[in-house]
Design a protein around this motif. Structure first.
Motif, short mmCIF file in Angstrom:
data_model
loop_
_atom_site.label_atom_id
_atom_site.label_comp_id
_atom_site.label_asym_id
_atom_site.label_seq_id
_atom_site.Cartn_x
_atom_site.Cartn_y
_atom_site.Cartn_z
N LEU A 1 -5.77 4.54 -9.50
CA LEU A 1 -5.38 4.65 -8.09
C LEU A 1 -5.92 5.94 -7.47
N HIS A 2 -5.93 7.02 -8.24
CA HIS A 2 -6.48 8.28 -7.73
C HIS A 2 -7.94 8.10 -7.32
N LEU B 1 0.84 -1.20 0.00
CA LEU B 1 0.00 0.00 0.00
C LEU B 1 0.87 1.25 0.00
N ASN B 2 2.01 1.20 0.73
CA ASN B 2 2.90 2.36 0.75
C ASN B 2 3.48 2.64 -0.64
N GLU C 1 4.17 15.67 0.73
CA GLU C 1 2.81 15.29 1.09
C GLU C 1 2.80 14.08 2.01
N LEU C 2 3.66 13.10 1.74
CA LEU C 2 3.66 11.85 2.49
C LEU C 2 4.53 11.91 3.74
N ARG D 1 0.71 4.23 -2.73
CA ARG D 1 0.50 5.63 -2.33
C ARG D 1 1.61 6.52 -2.85
N ALA D 2 2.84 6.04 -2.76
CA ALA D 2 3.98 6.83 -3.23
C ALA D 2 3.87 7.08 -4.73
N PHE E 1 -8.10 5.77 -4.08
CA PHE E 1 -7.73 6.42 -2.83
C PHE E 1 -8.77 7.46 -2.41
N GLU F 1 1.10 7.01 -6.63
CA GLU F 1 -0.05 7.89 -6.93
C GLU F 1 0.28 9.34 -6.63
N ALA F 2 0.96 9.59 -5.51
CA ALA F 2 1.32 10.96 -5.15
C ALA F 2 2.34 11.53 -6.14
N GLN G 1 10.13 3.33 -3.12
CA GLN G 1 8.82 2.71 -3.17
C GLN G 1 8.34 2.54 -4.61
#
Length: 309
Positions: free
Chosen positions: A74-75, A9-10, A30-31, A13-14, A78, A16-17, A41
């Motif tokens: 993914l956007h 998941l990390n 952001e993270l 998230r990385a 989330f 997608e950001a 990641q």
């Protein structure tokens, strides 16, 4: 059924950001991690998927077509996940219901019962006074309380509330020392929103009308206010007059009788899908039923001629 092994998941998230911010530095900010951590990641995710997600050139990183596709999905995922968590946290706090209600019913009954509604159900509501057909999207409301005197669209869900019942009401001062049958000779207070109400009441009860002065008001609540002020006798809905009768502001010389219509609660969504809608509609139906039991029924009084009056 076996489930597909998902990447970290990390890592997702990385990625997608980074895809959303374009630069790894802003994604790391952001993270709340380092630039290098985001880079690691993303590299782990590419290894897990077995393909690259960025086009690497001397100017930095840009998403390749497959990366664009994954980033878009993914956007959305989330965003849905964030909404799900927010909804879960709000589960124990019922949000206010926005309710459109016929003006006189709103003023004379529902507003007065808001305290009881809160005590008995925990619900908060926002009331909007309106009548007739309703546009839920335009008016941004959850429920509408209406009398079913107009065609109700088939795509709306209907929760029956109570049969409408009407009867004459007047001020206690005008009623003092006056025979019951004399109310017919008082000025009749009419409403433009229900122009045939008196005629229908006489027909349904068998009471013989007599010639009397007529005054016409734009809304029901204006006719009720005029009755309280001693201008004459109004024909009122039991649900609109009960509070004023209980407060000693009006008296009813006759019982209230059904007029062939009913009040309903309308919704665009099934009531069973939203506990707030079901709770409110059930509460209001019980409230109106109690008023109906107290005031609605047969009136066997007769006038001086022996005919039912």
């Amino acid at each position: 059924m076996s489930r597909l092994r998902l990447p970290s998941l990390n890592a997702l998230r990385a990625f997608e950001a980074a895809a959303r911010h374009v630069t790894l530095a802003r994604a790391a900010e952001e993270l709340h991690v380092t630039h290098g951590a985001v880079s690691r990641q993303i590299r782990l995710l590419e290894e897990e998927l077995g393909e690259t997600l960025f086009l690497r050139d001397g100017r930095g990183k840009a998403l390749n077509p497959r990366g664009h596709l994954l980033a878009g999905r993914l956007h959305e995922i989330f965003a849905d996940l964030a909404q799900a968590i927010d909804d879960f946290r709000q589960d124990d706090v019922m949000q206010p219901l926005s309710i459109s209600c016929e003006p006189t019913l709103c003023l004379k009954m529902l507003i007065r019962d808001l305290g009881a509604l809160k005590r008995e159900t925990g619900l908060d509501v926002k009331l909007f006074a309106a009548g007739g057909p309703v546009d839920f999207a335009r008016d941004r409301i959850d429920l509408a309380i209406r009398r079913d005197d107009f065609p109700i669209p088939n795509d709306l869900y209907v929760h029956p509330l109570a049969d409408e019942a009407t009867g004459p009401v007047l001020s206690p001062r005008m009623a003092d020392d006056r025979p019951v049958s004399d109310f017919r000779r008082l000025p009749q207070l009419h409403s433009m929103t229900r122009p045939d109400a008196w005629r229908d009441w006489f027909r349904r009860t068998g009471v013989r009308p007599v010639r009397a002065k007529r005054e016409i008001f734009e809304h029901f609540y204006l006719a009720l206010e005029a009755a309280q002020a001693g201008h004459g006798v109004a024909l009122a809905s039991v649900y609109m007059a009960a509070g004023d009768i209980a407060a000693g502001l009006l008296v009813a010389p006759r019982r209230f009788v059904p007029d062939g219509t009913r009040y309903v609660c309308l919704s665009r969504e099934p009531f069973d899908r939203d506990p707030r809608r079901r709770l409110f509609a059930s509460w209001l139906a019980r409230r109106m039923e109690r008023l109906s039991r107290a005031f609605v029924g047969d009136d066997s009084e007769r006038d001086d001629s022996g005919a039912r009056s």
